[in-house]
Structures are given as structure tokens and as C-alpha cells.
Design a protein around this motif. Structure first.
Motif: not given
Length: 378
Positions: A67-82, A147-155
Motif C-alpha cells: 500500500c501507499i500510506l500517508g493521510h496527513e497531506g495537502a495538495g492541488i487538484v490535477e484532474s477530476v472524474g465525471p 488518502c495515500s499522501t506519500f505518493a506524488e499524485y494520489t486519487v
């Protein structure tokens, strides 16, 4: 910020957890296009929390890996689904491990913040359709806590993301995604600390110090910090701790020390360690006839805590809190506003800022008690 990756699979860096007890391994992962109701976020920074250590040590079992852990993150929306309407590309956001769907009975209730939509899927490490958006070396990698905020991009699901003021520094307010909201809200929303009361807090990490801040906000007269790390005494004062007790400095059990200090016991005990023995001691330190223990720390899921039944008959009670009782999507933006207006301390919790490649160093700092909160940045 404009992204040229919309509609494409993204390759990026991530700290992957492959198995219980193994250190994080930096990998190149693939992050799929967000599906209906999903949001893809470029993570800027993430705090490293004791709950991440809980998973690494196997507290939730082997089924969560890889898994990709991390749940205390912040970022910028890159794209959204329908179908996504609450956020749009370019929005600044905090991913939320406590979702808010607005539709389930709990979300409609004023008495709880624990959303039940997709709860079992989130626990299993998947998004709403029961699949993952992460792959690494041809293998599916699970999400964690939505969340999975230890990834540069997450969904994340749209239910698990909150739009915030774009002027807020993302490498600071990421802590509102867990430590700040959890501890601060535990004191205010769950324990409902009373003005003039006596509060004891077990564990002065990020959550415990935030709880002290909440107890001070609520008007507690005495806020006693309990920790085996003497370095926490000084920083505790900054957040409202009025007295500090190190159990190692006393021959008798800490609960007896506190009962003597408070002439019969504390009004509120807040346990932020997630250690069964601390929970038991904290309950014993509560006064009869109204003392309340609030459980905040995350103990291994298989661990039970033995409480003597007479303590309940004597008028003590126990409650638990998750994400500080906040309705996440509604109230996280307000917590960010409180930070911007200097009503909420956040920066003071950050003792180390490291690149994501040094995440194992951040874990070591946490294990040794040499930090309050470490931030990893991409």
C-alpha cells in the motif's frame, strides 16, 4: 496551476509499503485516471503520523499491503472524474481520511462524524468501485485510509477531499488533515472539556499537543501533560500545558500520582498514545462521579483494554473520537481559516521538514521521540 497530464496515466514517485516491518521503499508508480466521483491530487507535502507507524508495525494486519500510506497531506487538484462538482483542477485541497458523503445516516446525524459510505472498501484499501488506481512494477498497490499522501499524485473519492483557502501554505496546513484536527477536536467536540476543569493528556506528540490547545481553548484551569520524554515539558507549555509529569520520575503508578496531585482525580483524561496500559492508567486517574476518559490514540485492532466495572458504577465514563469529531468537508476549511487568522497553532508542531526520499529518516525520528511532527515534501 495548469496540468498537461489530464486524461493520462501519471508516472511519479511514491514511498511504497510492501510488507509488515519493512521500511518504506521509494518507487516509480503509475497513477490511473480518476473515474466517476474521483479526484486526482498532486501532493505537495505530508506529515508523518504515528498512525502510519501503526500500519507499518502490522496493527491492522498484513491484508493492507502492499500500500501507499500517508493521510496527513495537502495538495492541488490535477484532474477530476465525471460528476465531481465540489472541487476543480487547480483547487488547493486537504485529503480526508474521514469522508463526508452527506447521504448516509451518520452524515445526516448531528451526533457523529463517522461516514459509513464506502467504509469497508476504504478499510480494504480501495476506492468506491472496489479497485485501486495505483500500480508498481506491474502489481496493484492499495490505497490507505482513503488518502495515500506519500505518493506524488494520489486519487481519492470526492467524499474524501476538502477545498481550502489557496493562500494557506500547503506544507503547514497538511497537519490539519490529522494531528491538529484530531487532538484539537477531541478536546472541544468529543470530551467537551469544561471551563475551569482539570485535564490530563497522555502522550505529547502532535495529537496530544493539539489536544492541549483544545483544552486551553475550552477554558481548562489545569492541563497536565504525561509523557516519558522530558523534552516535551517545554514545548508543552507553548500549547497550554500547565504541569508536566514523567512517569519515569515516580515509583508509584502514574494514576496514583495524578489522583494525589488533583485531590481525587482529573475531570478529563485524553489518551493520545494508543497504548492499552496508558488507557487503563488514564481511566484510573479520572475522578469518580463525572470523570471522563476520551480515547484518541490508535491501538492495535486486536488489543483489548481491561477496565474494572466498578469504575463505571462509580460514575466514570469512556468515549472515543475519530478525526476529532469534525464533519470533515464542512469543517476542515474553517480550521484552515482559524490557522490563517492565528487562532490555531500549526507551524509550532513542525520540527523537521524532509524530502520524500528521506521518509524513513522521518520514521526514525518519530520512533526515537526526537521530533513532534516531521513533514515530507515532494
Amino acid at each position: 496551476m495548469e496540468f498537461t497530464t489530464t486524461g493520462q496515466i501519471i508516472e511519479c514517485r511514491a514511498a511504497v509499503s510492501w510488507a509488515i516491518g519493512e521500511p518504506f521503499k521509494m518507487e516509480t508508480i503509475q497513477v490511473a485516471i480518476p473515474k466517476a466521483g474521483e479526484v486526482r491530487v498532486k501532493i505537495v507535502a505530508s506529515g508523518v503520523c504515528h498512525s502510519d507507524l501503526f500500519f507499518l508495525r502490522g496493527g491492522a494486519g498484513p491484508q493492507v499491503f502492499p500500500c501507499i500510506l500517508g493521510h496527513e497531506g495537502a495538495g492541488i487538484v490535477e484532474s477530476v472524474g465525471p460528476g465531481v462538482t465540489s472541487v476543480a483542477p487547480g483547487d488547493h485541497v486537504i485529503p480526508l481520511y474521514t469522508p463526508q458523503c452527506y447521504e448516509c445516516d451518520n452524515c445526516k446525524s448531528p451526533y457523529t462524524n463517522i461516514c459509513t459510505k464506502d467504509a469497508m472498501l476504504q478499510m480494504a484499501g480501495f476506492l468506491s468501485d472496489g479497485t485501486s488506481r495505483f500500480t508498481c512494477n506491474g502489481q496493484v498497490v492499495k490505497h490507505n485510509m482513503g488518502c495515500s499522501t506519500f505518493a506524488e499524485y494520489t486519487v481519492v473519492n470526492e467524499t474524501n477531499v476538502s477545498k481550502i483557502d489557496p493562500t494557506a501554505p500547503l506544507d503547514k496546513v497538511c497537519l490539519i488533515g490529522c494531528a491538529i484536527a484530531t487532538g484539537y477536536g477531541a478536546a472541544l467536540n468529543t470530551a467537551k472539556v469544561r471551563p475551569g476543569s482539570t485535564v490530563a493528556i497522555w502522550g505529547l506528540g502532535g495529537v496530544g499537543l493539539a489536544a492541549a490547545m483544545g483544552a486551553k481553548k475550552a477554558g481548562a484551569a489545569r492541563i497536565i501533560g504525561v509523557d516519558i520524554n522530558p523534552a516535551k515539558a517545554e514545548i508543552g507549555k507553548m500549547f497550554g500545558i500547565t504541569e508536566f509529569v514523567n512517569p519515569k520520575d515516580h515509583e508509584e503508578p502514574i494514576e496514583k500520582v495524578l489522583v494525589k496531585m488533583t485531590n481525587g482525580g482529573v475531570d478529563h483524561a485524553l489518551e493520545c498514545c494508543g497504548i492499552a496500559s496508558c488507557m487503563k492508567a488514564a481511566f484510573a486517574a479520572c475522578k469518580g462521579g463525572g470523570g471522563v476518559l476520551t480515547l484518541i490514540g490508535l491501538a492495535p485492532l486486536s488489543e483489548d483494554v481491561p477496565f474494572n466495572a466498578y469504575q463505571f458504577i462509580a460514575g466514570k465514563s469512556v468515549n472515543g473520537t475519530y478525526f476529532g469529531g469534525w464533519k470533515s468537508r464542512d469543517q476542515v476549511p474553517k480550521l484552515v481559516e482559524d490557522y490563517l487568522s492565528k487562532e490555531l497553532m500549526v507551524d509550532e508542531l513542525i520540527t523537521h521538514t524532509l524530502p520524500i526520499e528521506s521518509i524513513n529518516d522521518a520514521v526514525d525520528l518519530m520512533k526515537k521521540g526526537d521530533c513532534v511532527r516531521s513533514i515530507v515534501k515532494f
